[in-house]
Enzyme design. Structure first.
Site, PDB file in Angstrom:
ATOM      1  N   HIS A 168      -1.864   0.998   7.197  1.00 15.99           N
ATOM      2  CA  HIS A 168      -2.254   1.001   5.788  1.00 15.99           C
ATOM      3  C   HIS A 168      -1.961   2.394   5.226  1.00 15.99           C
ATOM      4  O   HIS A 168      -1.834   3.352   5.989  1.00 15.99           O
ATOM      5  CB  HIS A 168      -3.745   0.658   5.691  1.00 15.99           C
TER       6      HIS A 168
ATOM      7  N   CYS B 257       0.840  -1.217   0.000  1.00 22.78           N
ATOM      8  CA  CYS B 257       0.000   0.000   0.000  1.00 22.78           C
ATOM      9  C   CYS B 257       0.861   1.248   0.000  1.00 22.78           C
ATOM     10  O   CYS B 257       0.508   2.258  -0.600  1.00 22.78           O
ATOM     11  CB  CYS B 257      -0.902  -0.004   1.228  1.00 22.78           C
TER      12      CYS B 257
ATOM     13  N   ASN C 225      -8.850   3.945  -1.926  1.00 28.97           N
ATOM     14  CA  ASN C 225      -8.137   2.778  -1.429  1.00 28.97           C
ATOM     15  C   ASN C 225      -7.512   2.029  -2.612  1.00 28.97           C
ATOM     16  O   ASN C 225      -7.784   2.353  -3.776  1.00 28.97           O
ATOM     17  CB  ASN C 225      -9.121   1.888  -0.656  1.00 28.97           C
TER      18      ASN C 225
END
Ligand SMILES: *[C@@H]1O[C@H](CO)[C@@H](O)[C@H](O)[C@H]1NC(C)=O
Ligand SMILES: *[C@@H]1O[C@H](CO)[C@@H](O)[C@H](O)[C@H]1NC(C)=O
Ligand SMILES: *[C@@H]1O[C@H](CO)[C@@H](O)[C@H](O)[C@H]1NC(C)=O
Length: 343
Positions: A289, A152, A309
């Site tokens: 994240h 990520c 996301n």
């Protein structure tokens, strides 16, 4: 003494009220749940042999996800509230989800608890547009899917580089190589984890980012390939910031209005169950994240960030989530990056 509570139980887009009388009891029988489970399996093309051990193990996880979602839906006050329910991750146990999708962001600071908020009046007083959505300006690429690669940190960094190339040069938003950052960014550990600021630092000190076509995405870390400069657009980052803006979220809104999208880190522990609405509760600030903020909206009763996301467009609101501004929710203000590219 309250022994049972009424909760919202959500399957995809339909929610019903249910009564949970203990943390493990859903108020719905297995027989009633099986058709929803079968619907889930066919919607997400999960191929577990009917009634095999795996099928029942996954059914157990599915049931537990529903119990957890129903508890998360407890603070459902009105139509701004976040809704949690069945998602493509519902057959994973919490441990599996954590192992595959959340990661060690390599910065002890991100595990420190910071409970501070930004007064909402400060945000309301800013001289900025009431709503900024950089998607409308054509500088946000399609939602990416990191799949089982825990990078990520690389996805969210490259996303903002892409946006700033489009913004500062006026060209169509490019698809740049996330894989190059996964494989080549020293100080990071590819799909095993990394840090947004160290990825941006690596880009600034001289790396040249090529297109995704030239260096395509795999689902795993590979050996760094050095591509020749010929015929390649090579993007260089001229500078970046790495700011802690807890209790100064007005500055985040100002940056979103003045500079462009931001790369940030968050706690996504409950995000696997998110299906819509504005996240206002149920997030710690133990960041695990990284994502991109592509804008904000101050027009409604609850001011929100528009968060992109990297779990595919079949997650959340077409790949996006809404997170309330002002409470450092999910630790979203702890590590904030802007990027400038060499035009
Ligand atoms: C699995 O079994 C159920 C009955 O227990 C049946 O309704 C369903 O169609 C079966 N699914 C498949 C894919 O065979
Ligand atoms: C909805 O609930 C939130 C609290 O979660 C509150 O801040 C907001 O003002 C409420 N909105 C409306 C329209 O009542
Ligand atoms: C970063 O680069 C941009 C554009 O090249 C420039 O406008 C800005 O002042 C720079 N910021 C810093 C902190 O050097």
């Amino acid at each position: 003494m309250q022994c049972s509570v009424t909760f919202l139980l959500c399957f995809f887009t339909t929610c019903v009220l249910t009564t949970l009388s203990s943390p493990n009891f859903l108020g719905v029988s297995d027989e009633q749940l099986i058709p929803h489970y079968e619907g889930f399996l066919s919607k997400y093309e999960k191929k577990y042999t009917n009634h095999s051990e795996e099928y029942w193990k996954r059914f157990h996880n599915f049931k537990q996800s529903l119990v957890k979602s129903s508890y998360l839906n407890k603070k459902h006050y009105n139509d701004t509230s976040a809704v949690y329910g069945v998602t493509k991750f519902s057959d994973l146990s919490p441990e599996e989800f954590k192992r595959i999708y959340l990661e060690d962001l390599r910065s002890p600071f991100l595990f420190k608890r910071v409970k501070q908020t930004t007064p909402i009046e400060l945000i309301r007083q800013l001289k900025v547009p009431q709503k900024v959505d950089w998607r409308e300006k054509g500088i946000i690429s399609d939602v990416k899917n990191q799949k089982s690669c825990g990078a990520c940190w690389a996805f969210s960094s490259v996303e903002t580089v892409e946006s700033m190339v489009a913004k500062e040069t006026g060209v169509a938003v490019p698809d740049l190589s996330v894989q190059e950052v996964i494989d080549c960014s020293s100080d990071n550990d590819g799909c095993g984890g990394g840090d947004t600021c160290s990825a941006l630092n690596w880009l600034q000190i001289g790396a040249r980012l090529v297109s995704d076509d030239a260096y395509p995405l795999k689902d795993k870390s590979e050996v760094c390939q050095v591509l020749s400069e010929e015929g390649q657009p090579m993007i260089q980052v001229s500078n970046y910031t790495c700011l802690g803006l807890v209790s100064r979220e007005d500055e985040m809104v100002q940056l979103l209005a003045d500079v462009g999208p931001l790369t940030v880190t968050v706690d996504a522990t409950t995000w696997n169950n998110y299906i819509g609405g504005i996240i206002q509760f149920h997030c710690s600030d133990f960041n695990n994240h990284a994502v991109q903020i592509v804008g904000y909206d101050l027009t409604g009763p609850v001011p929100l960030y528009i968060v992109r996301n990297s779990w595919g467009s079949d997650f959340g609101i077409d790949g996006y989530l809404h997170v309330k501004i002002g409470d450092n929710l999910c630790g979203i203000a702890k590590r904030v990056s802007t990027v400038h590219v060499k035009a």
